[in-house]
Design a protein around this motif. Structure first.
Motif, mmCIF file in Angstrom:
data_model
loop_
_atom_site.group_PDB
_atom_site.id
_atom_site.type_symbol
_atom_site.label_atom_id
_atom_site.label_comp_id
_atom_site.label_asym_id
_atom_site.label_seq_id
_atom_site.Cartn_x
_atom_site.Cartn_y
_atom_site.Cartn_z
ATOM 1 N N ASN A 93 71.265 32.700 72.695
ATOM 2 C CA ASN A 93 71.859 33.793 71.775
ATOM 3 C C ASN A 93 72.423 33.052 70.451
ATOM 4 O O ASN A 93 73.637 33.610 70.127
ATOM 5 C CB ASN A 93 72.639 34.919 72.535
ATOM 6 C CG ASN A 93 72.556 36.016 71.442
ATOM 7 O OD1 ASN A 93 71.810 36.310 70.663
ATOM 8 N ND2 ASN A 93 73.571 36.754 71.685
ATOM 9 N N HIS A 94 72.217 31.757 70.062
ATOM 10 C CA HIS A 94 73.114 31.055 69.078
ATOM 11 C C HIS A 94 72.554 31.813 67.642
ATOM 12 O O HIS A 94 71.426 31.978 67.311
ATOM 13 C CB HIS A 94 72.427 29.761 68.823
ATOM 14 C CG HIS A 94 73.260 28.875 68.074
ATOM 15 N ND1 HIS A 94 72.707 28.448 66.752
ATOM 16 C CD2 HIS A 94 74.427 28.354 67.950
ATOM 17 C CE1 HIS A 94 73.379 27.810 66.108
ATOM 18 N NE2 HIS A 94 74.481 27.611 66.745
ATOM 19 N N ARG A 124 69.070 32.267 65.390
ATOM 20 C CA ARG A 124 68.388 33.618 65.345
ATOM 21 C C ARG A 124 68.155 34.282 64.343
ATOM 22 O O ARG A 124 67.192 34.729 63.669
ATOM 23 C CB ARG A 124 69.277 34.586 66.397
ATOM 24 C CG ARG A 124 68.612 35.146 67.522
ATOM 25 C CD ARG A 124 69.634 36.235 68.274
ATOM 26 N NE ARG A 124 69.783 37.157 67.601
ATOM 27 C CZ ARG A 124 70.824 38.084 67.655
ATOM 28 N NH1 ARG A 124 71.805 37.690 68.458
ATOM 29 N NH2 ARG A 124 70.910 39.056 66.987
ATOM 30 N N LEU A 125 69.328 33.928 63.278
ATOM 31 C CA LEU A 125 69.030 34.479 61.958
ATOM 32 C C LEU A 125 67.958 33.748 61.133
ATOM 33 O O LEU A 125 66.997 34.379 60.431
ATOM 34 C CB LEU A 125 70.618 34.431 61.165
ATOM 35 C CG LEU A 125 70.568 34.908 59.806
ATOM 36 C CD1 LEU A 125 70.069 36.175 59.523
ATOM 37 C CD2 LEU A 125 71.658 34.450 59.088
ATOM 38 N N ARG A 126 68.002 32.607 61.296
ATOM 39 C CA ARG A 126 66.864 31.582 60.626
ATOM 40 C C ARG A 126 65.743 32.041 61.126
ATOM 41 O O ARG A 126 64.655 32.130 60.186
ATOM 42 C CB ARG A 126 67.075 30.314 60.998
ATOM 43 C CG ARG A 126 68.313 29.713 60.146
ATOM 44 C CD ARG A 126 68.503 28.106 60.101
ATOM 45 N NE ARG A 126 69.631 27.602 60.101
ATOM 46 C CZ ARG A 126 70.323 27.264 61.158
ATOM 47 N NH1 ARG A 126 69.932 27.542 62.167
ATOM 48 N NH2 ARG A 126 71.746 26.984 60.717
ATOM 49 N N LYS A 155 71.392 40.921 76.319
ATOM 50 C CA LYS A 155 70.752 40.103 75.582
ATOM 51 C C LYS A 155 69.321 40.685 75.405
ATOM 52 O O LYS A 155 68.485 40.567 74.468
ATOM 53 C CB LYS A 155 70.664 38.641 75.838
ATOM 54 C CG LYS A 155 72.061 37.810 75.568
ATOM 55 C CD LYS A 155 71.886 36.689 76.190
ATOM 56 C CE LYS A 155 73.166 35.869 75.898
ATOM 57 N NZ LYS A 155 73.146 34.327 76.775
ATOM 58 N N VAL A 156 68.674 40.797 76.635
ATOM 59 C CA VAL A 156 67.197 41.096 76.710
ATOM 60 C C VAL A 156 67.139 42.616 76.302
ATOM 61 O O VAL A 156 66.206 42.878 75.428
ATOM 62 C CB VAL A 156 66.688 41.053 78.019
ATOM 63 C CG1 VAL A 156 65.229 41.391 78.312
ATOM 64 C CG2 VAL A 156 66.940 39.496 78.771
ATOM 65 N N TRP A 192 62.882 34.009 72.538
ATOM 66 C CA TRP A 192 63.759 33.050 73.453
ATOM 67 C C TRP A 192 65.039 32.605 73.157
ATOM 68 O O TRP A 192 66.120 32.641 73.999
ATOM 69 C CB TRP A 192 62.868 31.463 73.179
ATOM 70 C CG TRP A 192 63.400 30.536 74.045
ATOM 71 C CD1 TRP A 192 64.113 29.638 73.953
ATOM 72 C CD2 TRP A 192 63.151 30.456 75.563
ATOM 73 N NE1 TRP A 192 64.528 28.781 74.903
ATOM 74 C CE2 TRP A 192 64.130 29.277 76.083
ATOM 75 C CE3 TRP A 192 62.610 31.212 76.576
ATOM 76 C CZ2 TRP A 192 63.866 28.882 77.296
ATOM 77 C CZ3 TRP A 192 62.556 30.560 77.774
ATOM 78 C CH2 TRP A 192 63.131 29.453 78.407
ATOM 79 N N VAL A 193 65.393 32.503 72.017
ATOM 80 C CA VAL A 193 66.781 32.299 71.487
ATOM 81 C C VAL A 193 67.710 33.434 71.916
ATOM 82 O O VAL A 193 68.808 33.332 72.409
ATOM 83 C CB VAL A 193 66.926 31.737 69.895
ATOM 84 C CG1 VAL A 193 68.662 31.718 69.561
ATOM 85 C CG2 VAL A 193 66.264 30.385 69.781
#
Length: 139
Positions: free
Chosen positions: A109-110, A114-116, A55-56, A103-104
């Protein structure tokens, strides 16, 4: 307005990227310490790191996508001596959106969130481009 103020959001964005590298190093060190990875294998394939590390790593890659446009816009505002309260506000808002996105991305990782957050940053860049275009048109 002091045109150099636009460099503070640039500084904050660069700081975010460097902080993500520190988070990545910490997560990789933990994975190695916990023997969660085979060093030889992860040296060849980044996808073999634990999910929290990937993720990072993915977020760091993101810091060299849309933010590159942000840097270009900020430098253009600076170069034209066109930094205004509006440009400074938009630049700061963009960086805030990137911190929230990071952060997300590196925690829950929702993807819808994230898209928003990505879209907020994207729209801010579009508005910044419009403001810059306006500044160019009136000169």
């Amino acid at each position: 307005m002091d045109a150099h103020l636009i460099l503070w959001p640039v500084f904050a964005q660069i700081l975010l990227t460097l902080l993500m590298y520190l988070v990545l190093a910490a997560r990789k060190a933990k994975a190695i310490r916990d023997k969660a990875v085979d060093r030889q294998q992860v040296a060849l394939d980044n996808r073999l790191w634990p999910e929290d590390t990937v993720k990072v790593s993915n977020n760091i890659a993101n810091q060299f996508e849309a933010p590159v446009l942000f840097y270009a816009l900020c430098l253009a505002f600076l170069g034209l001596n066109a930094v205004s309260a509006v440009a400074l506000f938009l630049a700061s808002l963009f960086v805030l959106s990137r911190y929230l996105h990071a952060w997300v991305h590196t925690h829950s990782n929702h993807v819808p969130t994230r898209l928003r957050l990505f879209l907020v940053g994207y729209l801010i860049l579009l508005v910044m481009l419009g403001v810059l275009g306006w500044e160019l048109a009136i000169r």
